[in-house]
Write a protein that holds these residues in place. Structure first.
Motif, PDB file in Angstrom:
ATOM      1  N   ASN A  43       9.085   3.232  -7.559  1.00  6.95           N
ATOM      2  CA  ASN A  43       8.124   4.075  -8.271  1.00  6.95           C
ATOM      3  C   ASN A  43       6.707   3.870  -7.743  1.00  6.95           C
ATOM      4  O   ASN A  43       5.946   4.830  -7.634  1.00  6.95           O
ATOM      5  CB  ASN A  43       8.193   3.751  -9.767  1.00  6.95           C
ATOM      6  CG  ASN A  43       7.356   4.702 -10.603  1.00  6.95           C
ATOM      7  OD1 ASN A  43       7.432   5.912 -10.436  1.00  6.95           O
ATOM      8  ND2 ASN A  43       6.570   4.147 -11.512  1.00  6.95           N
ATOM      9  N   ASP A  44       6.349   2.637  -7.397  1.00  5.52           N
ATOM     10  CA  ASP A  44       4.996   2.280  -6.964  1.00  5.52           C
ATOM     11  C   ASP A  44       5.023   1.729  -5.546  1.00  5.52           C
ATOM     12  O   ASP A  44       5.092   0.532  -5.371  1.00  5.52           O
ATOM     13  CB  ASP A  44       4.395   1.261  -7.932  1.00  5.52           C
ATOM     14  CG  ASP A  44       2.963   0.908  -7.579  1.00  5.52           C
ATOM     15  OD1 ASP A  44       2.380   1.552  -6.695  1.00  5.52           O
ATOM     16  OD2 ASP A  44       2.437  -0.037  -8.192  1.00  5.52           O
ATOM     17  N   ASP A  45       4.971   2.569  -4.516  1.00  8.60           N
ATOM     18  CA  ASP A  45       4.713   3.984  -4.674  1.00  8.60           C
ATOM     19  C   ASP A  45       5.670   4.783  -3.801  1.00  8.60           C
ATOM     20  O   ASP A  45       5.272   5.730  -3.128  1.00  8.60           O
ATOM     21  CB  ASP A  45       3.240   4.271  -4.325  1.00  8.60           C
ATOM     22  CG  ASP A  45       2.830   5.714  -4.610  1.00  8.60           C
ATOM     23  OD1 ASP A  45       3.441   6.342  -5.480  1.00  8.60           O
ATOM     24  OD2 ASP A  45       1.918   6.205  -3.935  1.00  8.60           O
ATOM     25  N   GLY A  46       6.964   4.370  -3.833  1.00  8.52           N
ATOM     26  CA  GLY A  46       7.948   5.201  -3.152  1.00  8.52           C
ATOM     27  C   GLY A  46       7.926   6.618  -3.693  1.00  8.52           C
ATOM     28  O   GLY A  46       8.086   7.596  -2.948  1.00  8.52           O
TER      29      GLY A  46
ATOM     30  N   HIS B 210      -1.419  10.430  -4.891  1.00 11.37           N
ATOM     31  CA  HIS B 210      -0.226  10.373  -5.760  1.00 11.37           C
ATOM     32  C   HIS B 210       0.259   8.929  -5.822  1.00 11.37           C
ATOM     33  O   HIS B 210       0.635   8.366  -4.796  1.00 11.37           O
ATOM     34  CB  HIS B 210       0.875  11.263  -5.199  1.00 11.37           C
ATOM     35  CG  HIS B 210       0.415  12.667  -4.937  1.00 11.37           C
ATOM     36  ND1 HIS B 210      -0.270  13.021  -3.795  1.00 11.37           N
ATOM     37  CD2 HIS B 210       0.513  13.781  -5.696  1.00 11.37           C
ATOM     38  CE1 HIS B 210      -0.567  14.321  -3.865  1.00 11.37           C
ATOM     39  NE2 HIS B 210      -0.108  14.797  -4.996  1.00 11.37           N
ATOM     40  N   ASP B 211       0.251   8.326  -7.014  1.00 12.50           N
ATOM     41  CA  ASP B 211       0.592   6.908  -7.110  1.00 12.50           C
ATOM     42  C   ASP B 211       1.299   6.625  -8.437  1.00 12.50           C
ATOM     43  O   ASP B 211       0.664   6.621  -9.483  1.00 12.50           O
ATOM     44  CB  ASP B 211      -0.701   6.084  -7.001  1.00 12.50           C
ATOM     45  CG  ASP B 211      -0.416   4.609  -6.816  1.00 12.50           C
ATOM     46  OD1 ASP B 211       0.765   4.215  -6.832  1.00 12.50           O
ATOM     47  OD2 ASP B 211      -1.385   3.846  -6.664  1.00 12.50           O
ATOM     48  N   MET B 212       2.597   6.366  -8.368  1.00  7.10           N
ATOM     49  CA  MET B 212       3.458   6.128  -9.540  1.00  7.10           C
ATOM     50  C   MET B 212       3.683   7.455 -10.272  1.00  7.10           C
ATOM     51  O   MET B 212       2.864   7.867 -11.077  1.00  7.10           O
ATOM     52  CB  MET B 212       2.862   5.081 -10.497  1.00  7.10           C
ATOM     53  CG  MET B 212       2.600   3.732  -9.835  1.00  7.10           C
ATOM     54  SD  MET B 212       1.778   2.551 -10.943  1.00  7.10           S
ATOM     55  CE  MET B 212       3.097   2.131 -12.084  1.00  7.10           C
ATOM     56  N   MET B 213       4.782   8.102  -9.984  1.00 10.65           N
ATOM     57  CA  MET B 213       4.958   9.495 -10.399  1.00 10.65           C
ATOM     58  C   MET B 213       6.096   9.722 -11.393  1.00 10.65           C
ATOM     59  O   MET B 213       6.306  10.843 -11.817  1.00 10.65           O
ATOM     60  CB  MET B 213       5.239  10.363  -9.149  1.00 10.65           C
ATOM     61  CG  MET B 213       4.258  10.211  -7.998  1.00 10.65           C
ATOM     62  SD  MET B 213       2.504  10.298  -8.450  1.00 10.65           S
ATOM     63  CE  MET B 213       2.402  11.910  -9.152  1.00 10.65           C
TER      64      MET B 213
ATOM     65  N   ALA C 257      -0.614   9.123  -0.444  1.00 11.53           N
ATOM     66  CA  ALA C 257       0.171   8.189  -1.266  1.00 11.53           C
ATOM     67  C   ALA C 257       0.243   6.889  -0.475  1.00 11.53           C
ATOM     68  O   ALA C 257       0.115   6.915   0.748  1.00 11.53           O
ATOM     69  CB  ALA C 257       1.576   8.711  -1.527  1.00 11.53           C
ATOM     70  N   HIS C 258       0.445   5.763  -1.164  1.00 10.20           N
ATOM     71  CA  HIS C 258       0.517   4.500  -0.410  1.00 10.20           C
ATOM     72  C   HIS C 258       1.967   4.067  -0.221  1.00 10.20           C
ATOM     73  O   HIS C 258       2.763   4.075  -1.169  1.00 10.20           O
ATOM     74  CB  HIS C 258      -0.329   3.397  -1.046  1.00 10.20           C
ATOM     75  CG  HIS C 258       0.154   2.830  -2.342  1.00 10.20           C
ATOM     76  ND1 HIS C 258       1.044   1.780  -2.398  1.00 10.20           N
ATOM     77  CD2 HIS C 258      -0.145   3.119  -3.626  1.00 10.20           C
ATOM     78  CE1 HIS C 258       1.252   1.444  -3.667  1.00 10.20           C
ATOM     79  NE2 HIS C 258       0.561   2.259  -4.435  1.00 10.20           N
ATOM     80  N   MET C 259       2.300   3.707   1.023  1.00  6.61           N
ATOM     81  CA  MET C 259       3.681   3.348   1.361  1.00  6.61           C
ATOM     82  C   MET C 259       3.954   1.856   1.181  1.00  6.61           C
ATOM     83  O   MET C 259       5.108   1.444   1.203  1.00  6.61           O
ATOM     84  CB  MET C 259       4.050   3.825   2.769  1.00  6.61           C
ATOM     85  CG  MET C 259       3.123   3.461   3.902  1.00  6.61           C
ATOM     86  SD  MET C 259       3.082   1.692   4.333  1.00  6.61           S
ATOM     87  CE  MET C 259       4.804   1.426   4.755  1.00  6.61           C
TER      88      MET C 259
ATOM     89  N   ASN D 113      -1.573  -0.928   2.809  1.00  3.28           N
ATOM     90  CA  ASN D 113      -2.536  -1.879   2.222  1.00  3.28           C
ATOM     91  C   ASN D 113      -3.260  -1.379   0.973  1.00  3.28           C
ATOM     92  O   ASN D 113      -4.401  -1.779   0.721  1.00  3.28           O
ATOM     93  CB  ASN D 113      -3.601  -2.283   3.268  1.00  3.28           C
ATOM     94  CG  ASN D 113      -3.111  -3.387   4.191  1.00  3.28           C
ATOM     95  OD1 ASN D 113      -2.735  -3.113   5.336  1.00  3.28           O
ATOM     96  ND2 ASN D 113      -3.085  -4.612   3.705  1.00  3.28           N
ATOM     97  N   GLU D 114      -2.595  -0.536   0.172  1.00  2.00           N
ATOM     98  CA  GLU D 114      -3.231  -0.167  -1.102  1.00  2.00           C
ATOM     99  C   GLU D 114      -3.273  -1.363  -2.033  1.00  2.00           C
ATOM    100  O   GLU D 114      -4.285  -1.639  -2.684  1.00  2.00           O
ATOM    101  CB  GLU D 114      -2.464   0.983  -1.771  1.00  2.00           C
ATOM    102  CG  GLU D 114      -3.172   1.575  -2.993  1.00  2.00           C
ATOM    103  CD  GLU D 114      -2.847   0.880  -4.319  1.00  2.00           C
ATOM    104  OE1 GLU D 114      -3.515   1.159  -5.313  1.00  2.00           O
ATOM    105  OE2 GLU D 114      -1.925   0.037  -4.363  1.00  2.00           O
ATOM    106  N   GLU D 115      -2.167  -2.094  -2.063  1.00  3.54           N
ATOM    107  CA  GLU D 115      -2.028  -3.160  -3.068  1.00  3.54           C
ATOM    108  C   GLU D 115      -2.972  -4.331  -2.817  1.00  3.54           C
ATOM    109  O   GLU D 115      -3.207  -5.135  -3.710  1.00  3.54           O
ATOM    110  CB  GLU D 115      -0.566  -3.651  -3.115  1.00  3.54           C
ATOM    111  CG  GLU D 115       0.447  -2.569  -3.512  1.00  3.54           C
ATOM    112  CD  GLU D 115       0.386  -2.173  -4.989  1.00  3.54           C
ATOM    113  OE1 GLU D 115      -0.505  -2.686  -5.710  1.00  3.54           O
ATOM    114  OE2 GLU D 115       1.217  -1.354  -5.402  1.00  3.54           O
ATOM    115  N   THR D 116      -3.512  -4.422  -1.603  1.00  2.00           N
ATOM    116  CA  THR D 116      -4.452  -5.501  -1.308  1.00  2.00           C
ATOM    117  C   THR D 116      -5.900  -5.069  -1.538  1.00  2.00           C
ATOM    118  O   THR D 116      -6.820  -5.841  -1.260  1.00  2.00           O
ATOM    119  CB  THR D 116      -4.295  -5.950   0.152  1.00  2.00           C
ATOM    120  OG1 THR D 116      -4.239  -4.785   0.988  1.00  2.00           O
ATOM    121  CG2 THR D 116      -3.019  -6.762   0.341  1.00  2.00           C
TER     122      THR D 116
HETATM  123 ZN   LIG Z   1       0.402   2.094  -6.574  1.00  2.00          ZN
END
Ligand SMILES: [Zn+2]
Length: 312
Positions: free
Chosen positions: A101-104, A176-179, A89-91, A135-138
């Motif tokens: 939610n994205d992505d706690g 797992h991303d946005m659950m 999952a991305h922190m 760095n998922e969002e980048t």
């Molecule tokens: Zn995400």
């Protein structure tokens, strides 16, 4: 296995989301992101893991290096330590809210499974790694750095004869991303009547057939172990940290909605917004996230041969 899955706890899951939310949106490169990496590492240490920090340079098109870090930890297999499933999952997050939610929600899901599996009376046959990407969002930079640095180390015993495998062979990567939010589109005020966990693999990938099989294992585990929400499988995984793995390993992603056809069409109005806050989400939302955790833990418990062993 049901006894293992039963140890997942809604109160604990929610508290982990709140713990991450305290750092705000955790945008990469900020102090709040670095503090959140520390916090994740502290939780893993508290549960008895020996976390590892992966270092990489995030500097797209720049002359100056921008060092970044992310953390992973491993429950080592007692039968086949050189083989593993990766739960990711991305922190990091964006939107200037709490990225709850994205992505706690996904980060807390992976941590909640790590917490359960840390129990001294639980052992696993194959290894299970918990990876909290940065760095998922980048542009998936953290998971891409992991694949670049570590793909070639798979299955190598190091030092030779030690029984230690710093990078067990990848049997599957589950992202797992946005659950938490499946309120239909157009959005209704509570979970939609057909709210579900969406499992996706990428049809146009080298390991598509095995990824589909991993997806079916998750669907079957959901039917067996999840208490409230069903799961469905589709074949257009996109824009998530399992993508860098998809040609090298079976790879799937779990989400509240299908990434391209639902999330991409406005299914979650809080996505990347200041309203992605803990208080935005209802108990039904948190339970959807926990049902995804039941799905993943149930599947991985079967695939990796997780069991409860009597204590002395
Ligand atoms: Zn995400």
């Amino acid at each position: 296995m049901a006894a293992v899955v039963d140890r997942l706890d809604l109160v604990s899951y929610r508290a982990l989301i709140e713990g991450l939310a305290r750092f705000g949106d955790r945008r990469q490169g900020t102090e709040r992101n670095a503090l959140a990496v520390d916090w994740i590492e502290e939780r893993l240490v508290e549960w008895g893991y020996e976390p590892v920090r992966l270092h990489y340079d995030y500097a797209p098109g720049s002359d100056t290096p921008e060092p970044r870090e992310e953390v992973y930890a491993t429950k080592v297999g007692v039968d086949e330590p050189g083989e593993m499933y990766v739960l990711g999952a991305h922190m990091d997050g964006i939107g200037e809210g709490q990225a709850a939610n994205d992505d706690g929600s996904g980060t807390a899901l992976v941590l909640e499974i790590a917490r359960v599996l840390a129990s001294s009376d639980i052992e696993t046959g194959r290894s299970i790694r918990f990876a909290l990407w940065n760095n998922e969002e980048t542009g998936l930079n953290g998971s891409t750095a992991y694949v670049r640095q570590r793909a070639g180390l798979q299955g190598i015993e190091d030092p030779p004869g030690s029984g230690l495998y710093p990078e067990p062979r990848w049997l599957g990567m589950i992202q797992h991303d946005m659950m938490m939010w499946d309120h239909g589109n157009p959005v209704t005020h509570e979970q939609a009547f057909d709210a579900d966990v969406d499992v996706e693999f990428q049809l146009n990938s080298a390991r598509a057939a095995e990824s589909a099989a991993l997806g079916v294992a998750l669907i079957n585990a959901n039917r067996t172990f999840a208490t409230e929400y069903p799961a469905v499988l589709s074949n257009a995984m996109s824009n998530t940290d399992s993508a860098p793995f998809q040609d090298l390993s079976p790879a799937v992603s779990l989400r509240e909605n299908r990434r391209l056809y639902e999330t991409g069409n406005g299914a979650n109005p809080h996505w990347h917004q200041p309203t992605d806050l803990v208080v935005t989400f209802s108990d039904a939302d948190f339970r959807l996230g926990l049902n995804a955790a039941m799905t993943t833990l149930g599947a991985v418990a079967r695939l990796a041969a997780v069991r409860i062993v009597p204590e002395e």
